[in-house]
Write an enzyme that holds these catalytic residues in place. Structure first.
Site, PDB file in Angstrom:
ATOM      1  N   CYS A 165       0.979  -1.284   0.002  1.00 42.72           N
ATOM      2  CA  CYS A 165       0.396   0.148   0.242  1.00 42.72           C
ATOM      3  C   CYS A 165       0.911   1.301   0.071  1.00 42.72           C
ATOM      4  O   CYS A 165       1.874   1.694  -1.597  1.00 42.72           O
ATOM      5  CB  CYS A 165      -0.894  -0.356   1.095  1.00 42.72           C
ATOM      6  SG  CYS A 165      -2.166   0.907   1.244  1.00 42.72           S
ATOM      7  N   HIS A 202      -4.317  -5.099   0.229  1.00 40.10           N
ATOM      8  CA  HIS A 202      -3.554  -5.793   1.283  1.00 40.10           C
ATOM      9  C   HIS A 202      -3.555  -7.789   1.530  1.00 40.10           C
ATOM     10  O   HIS A 202      -4.555  -8.096   1.099  1.00 40.10           O
ATOM     11  CB  HIS A 202      -4.400  -5.494   2.266  1.00 40.10           C
ATOM     12  CG  HIS A 202      -4.350  -3.846   2.636  1.00 40.10           C
ATOM     13  ND1 HIS A 202      -3.625  -3.964   3.614  1.00 40.10           N
ATOM     14  CD2 HIS A 202      -4.048  -2.348   2.223  1.00 40.10           C
ATOM     15  CE1 HIS A 202      -3.243  -2.086   3.822  1.00 40.10           C
ATOM     16  NE2 HIS A 202      -3.996  -2.153   2.527  1.00 40.10           N
ATOM     17  N   GLU A 256      -3.241  -9.097   3.336  1.00 34.67           N
ATOM     18  CA  GLU A 256      -2.727  -9.714   4.803  1.00 34.67           C
ATOM     19  C   GLU A 256      -4.694  -9.796   5.272  1.00 34.67           C
ATOM     20  O   GLU A 256      -4.700 -10.251   6.661  1.00 34.67           O
ATOM     21  CB  GLU A 256      -1.792  -8.593   6.117  1.00 34.67           C
ATOM     22  CG  GLU A 256      -3.151  -7.937   6.481  1.00 34.67           C
ATOM     23  CD  GLU A 256      -2.584  -6.387   5.036  1.00 34.67           C
ATOM     24  OE1 GLU A 256      -3.219  -5.429   5.479  1.00 34.67           O
ATOM     25  OE2 GLU A 256      -1.886  -6.731   4.517  1.00 34.67           O
TER      26      GLU A 256
END
Length: 372
Positions: free
Chosen positions: A268, A351, A353
């Site tokens: 990001c 993202h 995660e």
């Protein structure tokens, strides 16, 4: 609940109900398309300075708990929802969203036609807004909004970043045992905290990486010396809020790391800062990508991965001069991932995660571990 009034930068004025903190607050308004995971979204530091419009109409049903926080606090300005559920029902819940927002000094606004707000943002772009439980006069709200600094002028990194270094202690959460997995680390990296999410740290540890988290105001020369001594094996550049073009001091430090050929992985904001450090400035998207259901094509494998996203900026197409484009957003074809041709560096805009969202892209953490 008490009455609240909202004034948008384009002149739209609405009345709402407030179930969070009272007062007057100013920020940028964006919309999120996730159908679940509101606590993780609210505690994502990348939302610092922003109001989040949830397109999911019912919010508050599962309450809040200690495990779903993505940072030590919450930094968004507020949330806008259609209906807030005062009763919550979930075996993991410890408290209500209402109490959490009040404790975090975040506004919660409901009884709003969020569908219209989302359509407005899609048509006109992300914009500034002001919300108040104290002021009902639209002219006064308009004046206060016009006098306030724009989000692109504020450096929120200083607020959300850790103040001192620390070693992250946990791997990913195991929902079978209801405990964090035991770390089994082989390599060590330094993660630069521009507003890092907790589950990024968990995922890095899960693939065998010991993670030392350092503040945004890191010194590249110190890290380079530690790399030469093999005290650390790579650098991770985290997500974070705001306009990356404001962070010229941080970019200068990243340029040194690039020159030293230290293996790096950015997510990001970290992805954007690597682009700027290589000489390719970012640009702002009309309304950004925010949600847990965004399709991204992995150009290398041909797979389509459903991803979690939260960004307002993108890297330019010209970066293909020095990097291989590895991922593309299937909504607007913007760049979602790159691997630099002449350096051990790669980065993604989305993202991997999750938290919240699907975990289809989490293999990127294992790729980083393999590169180390």
């Amino acid at each position: 609940m008490q009455k609240a009034w909202v004034y948008f930068e384009n002149g739209v004025f609405i009345e709402a109900q407030c179930f969070g903190a009272s007062g007057t607050s100013i920020g940028e308004v964006v919309f999120n398309t996730s159908m679940s995971g509101y606590q993780e979204i609210i505690t994502d530091p990348s939302y610092a300075g922003q109001f989040i419009v949830f397109s999911m109409p019912e919010i508050g049903i599962v309450g809040v708990n200690d495990f779903d926080k993505e940072s030590r606090g919450a930094y968004c300005k507020g949330i806008l929802v259609r209906e807030y559920n005062t009763r919550f029902s979930n075996f993991r819940a410890k408290d209500s969203l209402e109490n959490f927002l009040k404790q975090s000094n975040i506004m919660g606004l409901c009884k709003i036609n969020t569908r219209d707000i989302v359509k407005m943002i899609k048509k006109e772009g992300a914009m500034m807004m002001i919300a108040s439980t104290e002021i009902s006069d639209p002219e006064i709200l308009k004046k206060l909004l016009s006098e306030a600094p724009h989000i692109q002028e504020i450096n929120y990194i200083e607020i959300v970043s850790t103040k001192k270094p620390y070693i992250h202690q946990y791997a990913t959460f195991d929902f079978n045992t209801f405990a964090y997995k035991e770390p089994n680390t082989i390599k060590k990296v330094v993660a630069v905290d521009f507003g890092i999410k907790t589950n990024i740290l968990n995922e890095l540890t899960d693939v065998g990486i010991e993670v030392e988290v350092v503040p945004y105001s890191f010194e590249a020369d110190v890290l380079i010396e530690r790399f030469k001594k093999q005290e650390i094996h790579g650098i991770f550049l985290s997500n974070g809020p705001g306009d990356p073009m404001l962070l010229q001091d941080e970019v200068a430090q990243i340029k040194k790391l690039i020159k030293a050929r230290i293996p790096m992985f950015g997510i990001c904001l970290g992805h954007q800062l690597l682009s700027i450090a290589h000489g390719y400035n970012t640009f702002k998207l009309k309304f950004g990508h925010h949600g847990g259901n965004h399709p991204v094509k992995n150009i290398i494998t041909g797979e389509v991965e459903i991803t979690s996203q939260n960004h307002n900026y993108s890297v330019p197409e010209e970066i293909a001069d020095i990097a291989e484009i590895t991922h593309r957003n299937l909504f607007d074809n913007t760049i979602e991932g790159i691997r630099y041709k002449d350096a051990p560096i790669f980065s993604v805009q989305h993202h991997p995660e999750s938290s919240p969202g699907p975990k289809e892209a989490r293999k990127l953490f294992a790729e980083f571990a393999s590169m180390l």
